[in-house]
Design an enzyme around this catalytic site. Structure first.
Site, short mmCIF file in Angstrom:
data_model
loop_
_atom_site.label_atom_id
_atom_site.label_comp_id
_atom_site.label_asym_id
_atom_site.label_seq_id
_atom_site.Cartn_x
_atom_site.Cartn_y
_atom_site.Cartn_z
N ASP A 44 -8.88 5.15 0.24
CA ASP A 44 -9.47 5.63 1.50
C ASP A 44 -8.93 7.02 1.84
O ASP A 44 -9.35 7.63 2.83
CB ASP A 44 -9.26 4.63 2.64
CG ASP A 44 -7.81 4.40 3.01
OD1 ASP A 44 -6.92 4.97 2.34
OD2 ASP A 44 -7.56 3.65 3.97
N SER A 45 -8.04 7.55 0.98
CA SER A 45 -7.66 8.97 1.08
C SER A 45 -8.89 9.85 0.92
O SER A 45 -8.83 11.05 1.21
CB SER A 45 -6.60 9.31 0.03
OG SER A 45 -7.00 8.88 -1.24
N ASP A 83 -10.07 0.35 -2.22
CA ASP A 83 -9.27 0.28 -0.99
C ASP A 83 -10.11 -0.35 0.11
O ASP A 83 -11.28 0.03 0.31
CB ASP A 83 -8.91 1.71 -0.56
CG ASP A 83 -7.45 1.89 -0.24
OD1 ASP A 83 -6.71 0.88 -0.20
OD2 ASP A 83 -7.03 3.04 -0.04
N LYS A 112 -7.36 -3.27 -2.61
CA LYS A 112 -6.04 -2.94 -2.07
C LYS A 112 -6.14 -2.98 -0.56
O LYS A 112 -7.14 -2.54 0.01
CB LYS A 112 -5.59 -1.54 -2.51
CG LYS A 112 -4.21 -1.16 -1.93
CD LYS A 112 -3.61 0.08 -2.58
CE LYS A 112 -4.05 1.36 -1.98
NZ LYS A 112 -3.85 1.47 -0.51
N GLU A 114 -3.70 -2.66 3.25
CA GLU A 114 -2.44 -2.27 3.87
C GLU A 114 -1.90 -3.40 4.74
O GLU A 114 -2.67 -4.10 5.41
CB GLU A 114 -2.67 -1.02 4.74
CG GLU A 114 -3.10 0.20 3.94
CD GLU A 114 -3.24 1.46 4.78
OE1 GLU A 114 -2.86 1.45 5.97
OE2 GLU A 114 -3.72 2.47 4.22
N GLU A 181 4.77 3.25 -0.05
CA GLU A 181 4.46 4.63 0.33
C GLU A 181 5.51 5.18 1.31
O GLU A 181 5.81 4.55 2.35
CB GLU A 181 3.06 4.72 0.95
CG GLU A 181 2.70 6.16 1.35
CD GLU A 181 1.22 6.44 1.49
OE1 GLU A 181 0.39 5.54 1.27
OE2 GLU A 181 0.90 7.61 1.83
O1 KIV Z 1 -5.89 5.91 -0.30
C1 KIV Z 1 -5.04 6.24 -1.15
O2 KIV Z 1 -5.19 7.22 -1.87
C2 KIV Z 1 -3.84 5.41 -1.27
C3 KIV Z 1 -2.82 5.81 -2.28
C4 KIV Z 1 -2.23 7.11 -1.95
C5 KIV Z 1 -1.79 4.79 -2.49
O3 KIV Z 1 -3.72 4.44 -0.59
#
Ligand code: KIV
Length: 268
Positions: A44-45, A83, A112, A114, A181
């Site tokens: 989600d970056s 994510d 993934k 959080e 992180e």
């Molecule tokens: O969204 C992302 O890029 C991340 C990684 C930096 C671990 O969660």
């Protein structure tokens, strides 16, 4: 090259250091895959790297699903992880499971999400449904408003204990790996020794079972803030500027395109 399954990622602990990257499209997923990267995260970056936002909070399920489809078509051997964006797990466990199912149907091998102790129940449920989960503890960017900025977590003994408990909880719930992180190196080392699944650090020092870098940081594509822990392994940003500039100059001075022989102008 063999396919990196979530089981192979889990089994890498103590054997192979995992170099994990983000990718958000077919082209870069294909390139990361060709380089032998074991795990590609549709992070989600993308809120920052692809959509130009200040944080990850406005990334939607539709953004993640479209990118996951493209990345999974590009990455043949890498494990593809989608994510879960902000809002997709906070809406109750039934809705969260439905969102995770969509990620796998879009082509991901795993999701993934959080959260530590507070996410453990959901992780257990997803794993029991056959959905592998990559957990994420420490500084979790979707909690940026709780932290008041992207700040290192686990700095006091009490805070470190909480992050350790988070990592143990997600591991016990069945996560096949856990992202650490922005936490102190010694805490990352302690967690890495304490949990049976691989730890993948980003800003968490060298004693993790693997490392994450955001693709734009490692390839020199980032025009904004580059975190101090990141390293530029290539400068594609400058190469792209040079290429665009050379093209624009060639169009303006008339050297591109060159005149073609009449024969090549026929359409077949
Ligand atoms: O969204 C992302 O890029 C991340 C990684 C930096 C671990 O969660």
């Amino acid at each position: 090259m063999k396919k990196w399954t979530t089981a192979a990622i889990r089994a890498a602990k103590g054997n192979v250091k995992l170099a994990c990257v983000t990718a958000y499209d077919y082209t870069f997923a294909r390139l990361a895959d060709a380089a032998g990267v074991p795990l590609v995260l549709v992070g989600d970056s993308m809120g920052m790297t692809m959509l130009g936002r200040r944080d990850t909070l406005r990334v939607t399920m539709d953004n993640i699903l479209a990118a996951t489809g493209a990345v999974s078509r590009g990455a043949q051997n890498a494990c593809v992880v989608a994510d879960m964006p902000f809002g997709s797990t906070q809406c109750g466990d039934d809705a969260a499971v439905a969102n995770a199912v969509k990620c796998l149907q879009a082509g991901a091998d795993a999701v993934k999400l959080e959260g530590g102790v507070r996410a453990a129940g959901l992780i257990r449920r997803l794993v029991s449904c056959g959905i592998p989960v990559f957990a994420h503890v420490g500084m979790t960017p979707q909690s940026v408003n709780e932290y008041g900025g992207f700040k290192m977590q686990g700095k006091t003994r009490a805070a470190a204990q909480e992050v350790l408990e988070d990592a143990k909880a997600v591991s016990a719930a069945g996560a096949f790996a856990v992202t650490l992180e922005c936490i102190p190196d010694e805490l990352a080392a302690e967690i890495t020794a304490a949990v049976p699944c691989p730890t993948v650090g980003i800003g968490a020092g060298p004693v993790c079972d693997g490392q994450f870098l955001v693709m734009h940081d490692l390839l020199g594509l980032n025009t904004g803030h580059v975190p101090s822990f990141a390293r530029k392994f290539a400068d594609l940003g400058q190469a792209a500027i040079d290429g665009f500039a050379a093209y624009a100059a060639a169009v303006m001075d008339g050297s591109f395109p060159p005149p073609r022989p009449a024969r090549t102008q026929e359409r077949t």
